[in-house]
Design a protein around this motif. Structure first.
Motif, PDB file in Angstrom:
ATOM      1  N   GLY A  61       0.824  -1.198   0.000  1.00 59.98           N
ATOM      2  CA  GLY A  61       0.000   0.000   0.000  1.00 59.98           C
ATOM      3  C   GLY A  61       0.855   1.244   0.000  1.00 59.98           C
ATOM      4  O   GLY A  61       1.847   1.335   0.748  1.00 59.98           O
ATOM      5  N   VAL A  62       0.500   2.224  -0.848  1.00 61.06           N
ATOM      6  CA  VAL A  62       1.236   3.490  -0.940  1.00 61.06           C
ATOM      7  C   VAL A  62       0.237   4.646  -0.939  1.00 61.06           C
ATOM      8  O   VAL A  62      -0.968   4.446  -0.811  1.00 61.06           O
ATOM      9  CB  VAL A  62       2.128   3.522  -2.204  1.00 61.06           C
ATOM     10  CG1 VAL A  62       3.193   2.435  -2.126  1.00 61.06           C
ATOM     11  CG2 VAL A  62       1.310   3.368  -3.485  1.00 61.06           C
ATOM     12  N   ALA A  63       0.761   5.854  -1.074  1.00 66.97           N
ATOM     13  CA  ALA A  63      -0.071   7.040  -0.869  1.00 66.97           C
ATOM     14  C   ALA A  63      -0.989   7.373  -2.035  1.00 66.97           C
ATOM     15  O   ALA A  63      -1.995   8.057  -1.852  1.00 66.97           O
ATOM     16  CB  ALA A  63       0.812   8.246  -0.546  1.00 66.97           C
ATOM     17  N   SER A  64      -0.650   6.929  -3.245  1.00 67.15           N
ATOM     18  CA  SER A  64      -1.476   7.253  -4.407  1.00 67.15           C
ATOM     19  C   SER A  64      -1.126   6.329  -5.553  1.00 67.15           C
ATOM     20  O   SER A  64      -0.075   5.668  -5.543  1.00 67.15           O
ATOM     21  CB  SER A  64      -1.261   8.713  -4.847  1.00 67.15           C
ATOM     22  OG  SER A  64       0.042   8.870  -5.410  1.00 67.15           O
ATOM     23  N   GLY A  65      -1.963   6.319  -6.563  1.00 67.36           N
ATOM     24  CA  GLY A  65      -1.673   5.539  -7.753  1.00 67.36           C
ATOM     25  C   GLY A  65      -0.468   6.071  -8.502  1.00 67.36           C
ATOM     26  O   GLY A  65       0.299   5.296  -9.092  1.00 67.36           O
ATOM     27  N   THR A  66      -0.293   7.386  -8.516  1.00 66.32           N
ATOM     28  CA  THR A  66       0.875   7.978  -9.168  1.00 66.32           C
ATOM     29  C   THR A  66       2.150   7.537  -8.483  1.00 66.32           C
ATOM     30  O   THR A  66       3.138   7.168  -9.133  1.00 66.32           O
ATOM     31  CB  THR A  66       0.771   9.512  -9.169  1.00 66.32           C
ATOM     32  OG1 THR A  66      -0.497   9.907  -9.690  1.00 66.32           O
ATOM     33  CG2 THR A  66       1.871  10.125 -10.010  1.00 66.32           C
ATOM     34  N   ASP A  67       2.152   7.561  -7.151  1.00 62.23           N
ATOM     35  CA  ASP A  67       3.310   7.063  -6.407  1.00 62.23           C
ATOM     36  C   ASP A  67       3.580   5.604  -6.726  1.00 62.23           C
ATOM     37  O   ASP A  67       4.737   5.181  -6.837  1.00 62.23           O
ATOM     38  CB  ASP A  67       3.081   7.215  -4.900  1.00 62.23           C
ATOM     39  CG  ASP A  67       3.440   8.593  -4.381  1.00 62.23           C
ATOM     40  OD1 ASP A  67       3.759   9.479  -5.200  1.00 62.23           O
ATOM     41  OD2 ASP A  67       3.413   8.793  -3.153  1.00 62.23           O
ATOM     42  N   ALA A  68       2.518   4.821  -6.867  1.00 61.71           N
ATOM     43  CA  ALA A  68       2.696   3.402  -7.182  1.00 61.71           C
ATOM     44  C   ALA A  68       3.461   3.234  -8.489  1.00 61.71           C
ATOM     45  O   ALA A  68       4.402   2.425  -8.578  1.00 61.71           O
ATOM     46  CB  ALA A  68       1.342   2.707  -7.256  1.00 61.71           C
ATOM     47  N   LEU A  69       3.088   3.984  -9.520  1.00 63.76           N
ATOM     48  CA  LEU A  69       3.792   3.915 -10.796  1.00 63.76           C
ATOM     49  C   LEU A  69       5.241   4.354 -10.655  1.00 63.76           C
ATOM     50  O   LEU A  69       6.160   3.698 -11.161  1.00 63.76           O
ATOM     51  CB  LEU A  69       3.089   4.800 -11.826  1.00 63.76           C
ATOM     52  CG  LEU A  69       1.810   4.270 -12.462  1.00 63.76           C
ATOM     53  CD1 LEU A  69       1.152   5.355 -13.304  1.00 63.76           C
ATOM     54  CD2 LEU A  69       2.104   3.041 -13.314  1.00 63.76           C
ATOM     55  N   GLU A  70       5.458   5.466  -9.982  1.00 70.48           N
ATOM     56  CA  GLU A  70       6.821   5.972  -9.814  1.00 70.48           C
ATOM     57  C   GLU A  70       7.691   4.974  -9.070  1.00 70.48           C
ATOM     58  O   GLU A  70       8.847   4.728  -9.451  1.00 70.48           O
ATOM     59  CB  GLU A  70       6.799   7.307  -9.069  1.00 70.48           C
ATOM     60  CG  GLU A  70       6.243   8.454  -9.873  1.00 70.48           C
ATOM     61  CD  GLU A  70       6.287   9.764  -9.098  1.00 70.48           C
ATOM     62  OE1 GLU A  70       7.014   9.826  -8.074  1.00 70.48           O
ATOM     63  OE2 GLU A  70       5.608  10.713  -9.502  1.00 70.48           O
ATOM     64  N   LEU A  71       7.164   4.392  -8.009  1.00 69.32           N
ATOM     65  CA  LEU A  71       7.946   3.456  -7.209  1.00 69.32           C
ATOM     66  C   LEU A  71       8.285   2.192  -8.001  1.00 69.32           C
ATOM     67  O   LEU A  71       9.387   1.646  -7.874  1.00 69.32           O
ATOM     68  CB  LEU A  71       7.190   3.110  -5.930  1.00 69.32           C
ATOM     69  CG  LEU A  71       7.180   4.226  -4.877  1.00 69.32           C
ATOM     70  CD1 LEU A  71       6.048   4.019  -3.882  1.00 69.32           C
ATOM     71  CD2 LEU A  71       8.526   4.280  -4.147  1.00 69.32           C
ATOM     72  N   ILE A  72       7.359   1.721  -8.820  1.00 73.73           N
ATOM     73  CA  ILE A  72       7.656   0.570  -9.668  1.00 73.73           C
ATOM     74  C   ILE A  72       8.820   0.895 -10.598  1.00 73.73           C
ATOM     75  O   ILE A  72       9.797   0.137 -10.701  1.00 73.73           O
ATOM     76  CB  ILE A  72       6.415   0.154 -10.475  1.00 73.73           C
ATOM     77  CG1 ILE A  72       5.337  -0.422  -9.565  1.00 73.73           C
ATOM     78  CG2 ILE A  72       6.793  -0.876 -11.547  1.00 73.73           C
ATOM     79  CD1 ILE A  72       3.996  -0.618 -10.252  1.00 73.73           C
ATOM     80  N   LEU A  73       8.727   2.024 -11.276  1.00 79.96           N
ATOM     81  CA  LEU A  73       9.780   2.411 -12.222  1.00 79.96           C
ATOM     82  C   LEU A  73      11.116   2.596 -11.508  1.00 79.96           C
ATOM     83  O   LEU A  73      12.155   2.088 -11.964  1.00 79.96           O
ATOM     84  CB  LEU A  73       9.373   3.699 -12.945  1.00 79.96           C
ATOM     85  CG  LEU A  73       8.175   3.584 -13.896  1.00 79.96           C
ATOM     86  CD1 LEU A  73       7.639   4.957 -14.259  1.00 79.96           C
ATOM     87  CD2 LEU A  73       8.563   2.825 -15.164  1.00 79.96           C
ATOM     88  N   GLU A  74      11.105   3.315 -10.399  1.00 76.25           N
ATOM     89  CA  GLU A  74      12.336   3.552  -9.639  1.00 76.25           C
ATOM     90  C   GLU A  74      12.997   2.246  -9.226  1.00 76.25           C
ATOM     91  O   GLU A  74      14.204   2.050  -9.396  1.00 76.25           O
ATOM     92  CB  GLU A  74      12.029   4.361  -8.369  1.00 76.25           C
ATOM     93  CG  GLU A  74      11.812   5.830  -8.559  1.00 76.25           C
ATOM     94  CD  GLU A  74      11.495   6.506  -7.235  1.00 76.25           C
ATOM     95  OE1 GLU A  74      11.712   5.885  -6.170  1.00 76.25           O
ATOM     96  OE2 GLU A  74      11.026   7.654  -7.260  1.00 76.25           O
TER      97      GLU A  74
END
Length: 369
Positions: A61-74
């Motif tokens: 679980g993360v703070a937002s869907g945008t964060d989820a995408l960024e964290l996957i890429l990172e």
């Protein structure tokens, strides 16, 4: 005023969440009693349940869907010097995440019937710098992951699912979130699985990737020593209250998605012939996050809807490659560009009544032709 003269909201979140009010109140009391508003037991419980629902092994679980995408890429090591293939017809957060990690978006066109990423266009866009394909599941329907996976495998790319609009959707029997190397979900309040605030999650079968994302999202904190920050991280956590509320809604998600299908089926039977629903792939089980149709004279149609207090939306009137912020990556993508001038989102929710659907269709039939 008769029932036929009443307006129809685009999305009545009060009614959607009102059906779960008693469950929400119990969940809130439990959290209030233990006081662990960040990192409470409800977070892990929801993560386990949602991973199982998506037919995957791990959920963070993360703070937002945008964060989820960024964290996957990172955490996949995608960044400067890399390109990520992205469909032009998507919400801006998809490309926003790519640029936020320093990579470049490579926009491709979409299929003319479903308006989802075109696998052939994705294959043609692969270059030596291409690192990943972002498969966006739009309007509640999954992109053709079998075809995209073939492109990714042949070119040694990673396939990432942007499943922000596809909670519970299936393609050829498999659930959104359980096919790509990882999937990003949004729990923005209007989603099929919407929180009472913001939130998101990463779902994956790669436990090592999940552990990296969990660490990065919690200030880079080492799991064995909370005072040791093993890497540079950020604060992106799903809070306990939202997790508790999401668990209550997850329990009825399949029923809600079934109700959305019922609404869309009724639209299809009663819409005027010039109002064409976006197609559903024959092997897909859409969850109809949105009820999207194509019309030729959208300004006249929306004016008619406004006169009768019928809610509507456009998802999305400006393709990402034509947005000023991303113009440097733009090129001609005719299918997405034409669709942007024709698409229209009609009212859709699991609590819509037959009479509300009938009212929307009745108003549309009155548009002068």
């Amino acid at each position: 005023m008769t029932s036929l003269e009443l307006g129809v909201p685009f999305l009545d979140l009060c009614a959607v969440n009102g059906e779960l009010q008693s469950d929400y109140e119990l969940a809130w009391k439990r959290v209030l009693n233990h006081g662990r508003f960040v990192g409470g037991p409800e977070v892990g419980q929801f993560e386990d349940s949602f991973a199982e629902y998506c037919e995957a092994t791990d959920c963070v679980g993360v703070a937002s869907g945008t964060d989820a995408l960024e964290l996957i890429l990172e955490c996949l090591g995608i960044g400067p010097g890399d390109e990520v293939i992205v469909p032009a017809n998507t919400f801006v957060a998809s490309v926003e995440a790519v640029c936020s990690v320093g990579a470049r978006p490579r926009f491709v066109d979409v299929l003319p019937d479903t308006l989802l990423i075109d696998p052939r266009a994705a294959a043609a866009a692969v270059r030596p710098s291409t690192a990943a394909i972002l498969a966006v599941h739009l309007f509640g329907q999954m992109a053709d992951l079998d075809a995209l996976y073939g492109v990714a495998r042949r070119n040694a790319l990673v396939l990432i699912e942007d499943a922000a609009q596809a909670h519970g959707a299936r393609l050829r029997g498999r659930r959104a979130g359980g096919i790509g190397v990882a999937a990003a979900f949004s729990f923005y309040p209007g989603k099929n699985l919407g929180a009472l605030g913001d939130g998101g999650a990463v779902v994956t079968d790669d436990s090592a990737l999940a552990a990296r994302i969990r660490c990065r999202a919690d200030h880079g904190r080492a799991r064995s020593d909370r005072y040791c920050h093993a890497e540079r991280g950020r604060n992106s956590r799903l809070d306990t209250v939202q997790a508790a509320m999401l668990s209550a809604k997850l329990a009825v998600l399949d029923n809600a998605n079934f109700a959305r299908r019922r609404v869309m089926d009724r639209y299809r039977r009663q819409l005027p012939p010039w109002c064409l629903p976006v197609a559903t792939h024959p092997d897909a089980e859409s969850v109809y996050h949105l009820a999207v149709v194509r019309v030729r004279r959208r300004a006249e149609v929306t004016a008619q809807l406004d006169r009768h207090r019928i809610g509507w939306g456009i998802h999305y009137p400006i393709p990402c490659h034509r947005q000023p912020a991303y113009g440097e990556f733009g090129e001609s993508l005719p299918v997405a560009e034409q669709a942007a001038g024709e698409i229209l989102s009609l009212p859709m929710s699991p609590v819509m009544t037959d009479s509300q659907v009938d009212r929307v269709c009745e108003v549309l039939w009155k548009v002068p032709t």
